[in-house]
Design an enzyme around this catalytic site. Structure first.
Site, mmCIF file in Angstrom:
data_model
loop_
_atom_site.group_PDB
_atom_site.id
_atom_site.type_symbol
_atom_site.label_atom_id
_atom_site.label_comp_id
_atom_site.label_asym_id
_atom_site.label_seq_id
_atom_site.Cartn_x
_atom_site.Cartn_y
_atom_site.Cartn_z
ATOM 1 N N LYS A 1 0.715 -1.168 -0.229
ATOM 2 C CA LYS A 1 -0.191 0.048 0.018
ATOM 3 C C LYS A 1 0.781 1.272 0.083
ATOM 4 O O LYS A 1 1.656 1.292 0.947
ATOM 5 C CB LYS A 1 -1.011 0.168 1.405
ATOM 6 C CG LYS A 1 -1.642 1.256 1.233
ATOM 7 C CD LYS A 1 -2.432 1.481 2.622
ATOM 8 C CE LYS A 1 -3.173 3.063 2.524
ATOM 9 N NZ LYS A 1 -3.652 3.179 4.108
ATOM 10 N N ASN B 1 -8.620 1.893 10.280
ATOM 11 C CA ASN B 1 -7.694 1.533 11.289
ATOM 12 C C ASN B 1 -8.466 2.185 12.615
ATOM 13 O O ASN B 1 -8.935 1.644 13.744
ATOM 14 C CB ASN B 1 -6.415 1.935 11.362
ATOM 15 C CG ASN B 1 -5.552 1.213 12.572
ATOM 16 O OD1 ASN B 1 -4.180 1.549 12.422
ATOM 17 N ND2 ASN B 1 -6.151 0.731 13.499
ATOM 18 N N THR B 2 -8.312 3.722 12.490
ATOM 19 C CA THR B 2 -8.788 4.546 13.880
ATOM 20 C C THR B 2 -10.199 3.956 14.115
ATOM 21 O O THR B 2 -10.428 3.985 15.403
ATOM 22 C CB THR B 2 -8.628 5.928 13.534
ATOM 23 O OG1 THR B 2 -7.319 6.128 12.997
ATOM 24 C CG2 THR B 2 -9.100 6.902 14.717
ATOM 25 N N GLY C 1 -8.443 9.319 10.062
ATOM 26 C CA GLY C 1 -8.254 9.275 11.599
ATOM 27 C C GLY C 1 -9.525 10.588 12.010
ATOM 28 O O GLY C 1 -9.589 10.681 13.023
ATOM 29 N N ALA D 1 -9.414 5.939 4.667
ATOM 30 C CA ALA D 1 -9.407 7.027 5.498
ATOM 31 C C ALA D 1 -10.742 7.762 5.679
ATOM 32 O O ALA D 1 -11.657 7.850 4.647
ATOM 33 C CB ALA D 1 -8.282 8.236 4.958
ATOM 34 N N GLY D 2 -11.062 8.314 6.873
ATOM 35 C CA GLY D 2 -12.223 8.893 7.332
ATOM 36 C C GLY D 2 -13.296 8.280 7.796
ATOM 37 O O GLY D 2 -14.379 9.087 8.455
#
Length: 270
Positions: A112, A221-222, A173, A199-200
């Site tokens: 990635k 992830n977050t 995040g 993301a987001g």
């Protein structure tokens, strides 16, 4: 139209194909920000994910033989490890980082790519991303690439030879969800490689919306690791991905500016 994303009403979902390999899960998860490796293991299992992304610059996968090794709880025999270039701000750093990851993972080709523009927004630096993508593809990598939600940039990355494009939904995040569904739809419509939101995502409904739009998968992830109960959130995300995909394949009703009664009007008792 991306074959992974074409609605085929009544047909079974054949899975997510990336670089010639088929995955049953369309949820990809990160391995950072957890309390400890045991929580990482438990949340990863609960997510049902098969592809686990690893920040080569931040997580030990063998660089330090004296430190706990992530691969002890997320073994390559069970998961596809996806090394990433989190923390890289130039094409040269990103290329070097993935070459290191390939060495640590015994020649592993899938990677990635993300090249960031600044520390405040973590927005992708697209000129450097394009430069790195071209170099990595020439070096034999199968590149999944974090990018802006710009249909033109996504098309260029596909033409370079990236095996998947991964536009951000909102800032890394941030938990803000999908801020521009129209751009994502344009990218999905034109793409011939998988399109994954990266993301987001903040909660399960964000993941479901991404899948309902026709995305092939979601990487997060977050949203999981930062939840009050990461393991329960991992399960929620797994179910949201599955529900969103099923809704997309089922084909939603068209939106209209008039009511449509649930019961037929013809033949009603007067």
């Amino acid at each position: 139209m991306n074959l992974n994303s074409t609605p085929e009403t009544g047909q079974p979902d054949t899975g997510l194909t990336i670089a010639g390999k088929i995955y049953s899960s369309r949820l990809l998860v990160g391995s950072g920000k957890y309390r400890d490796l045991e929580q990482t293991r438990a949340a990863t299992e609960a997510s049902g994910a098969e592809i686990i992304t690893v920040a080569i610059r931040r997580v030990n996968i063998g660089q330090d033989p004296k430190a706990p090794n992530l691969l002890d709880v997320v073994p390559p025999s069970r998961y596809t490890i996806l090394p990433n270039t989190a923390g890289c701000y130039t094409a040269a750093d990103a290329v070097y980082t993935l070459q290191l990851g390939r060495e640590l993972l015994n020649g592993h080709k899938l990677a990635k790519l993300e090249v960031l523009g600044d520390e405040r927004t973590l927005f992708p630096n697209m000129p450097e991303t394009l430069k790195a993508a071209e170099a990595l593809v020439k070096d034999g990598f199968d590149v999944m690439v974090y990018c802006s939600d710009d249909p033109i940039q996504a098309r260029i990355l596909e033409e370079i030879g990236c095996v998947a494009v991964m536009p951000l939904a909102s800032l890394i995040g941030s938990g803000m969800g999908i801020l521009n569904p129209w751009n994502l739809s344009l990218i999905i419509e034109q793409a011939k490689v998988p399109v994954l939101v990266d993301a987001g995502v903040g909660t399960a409904s964000d993941a479901a919306i991404a899948m309902e739009l026709g995305c092939d998968g979601v990487l997060m992830n977050t949203a999981i690791a930062g939840a009050q109960d990461p393991i329960r959130m991992a399960r929620a995300m797994r179910l949201a991905i599955e529900a969103g995909r099923e809704a997309f394949l089922a084909g939603r009703i068209p939106k209209r500016f008039a009511a449509s009664p649930s019961s037929p009007m013809a033949g009603r008792v007067k």
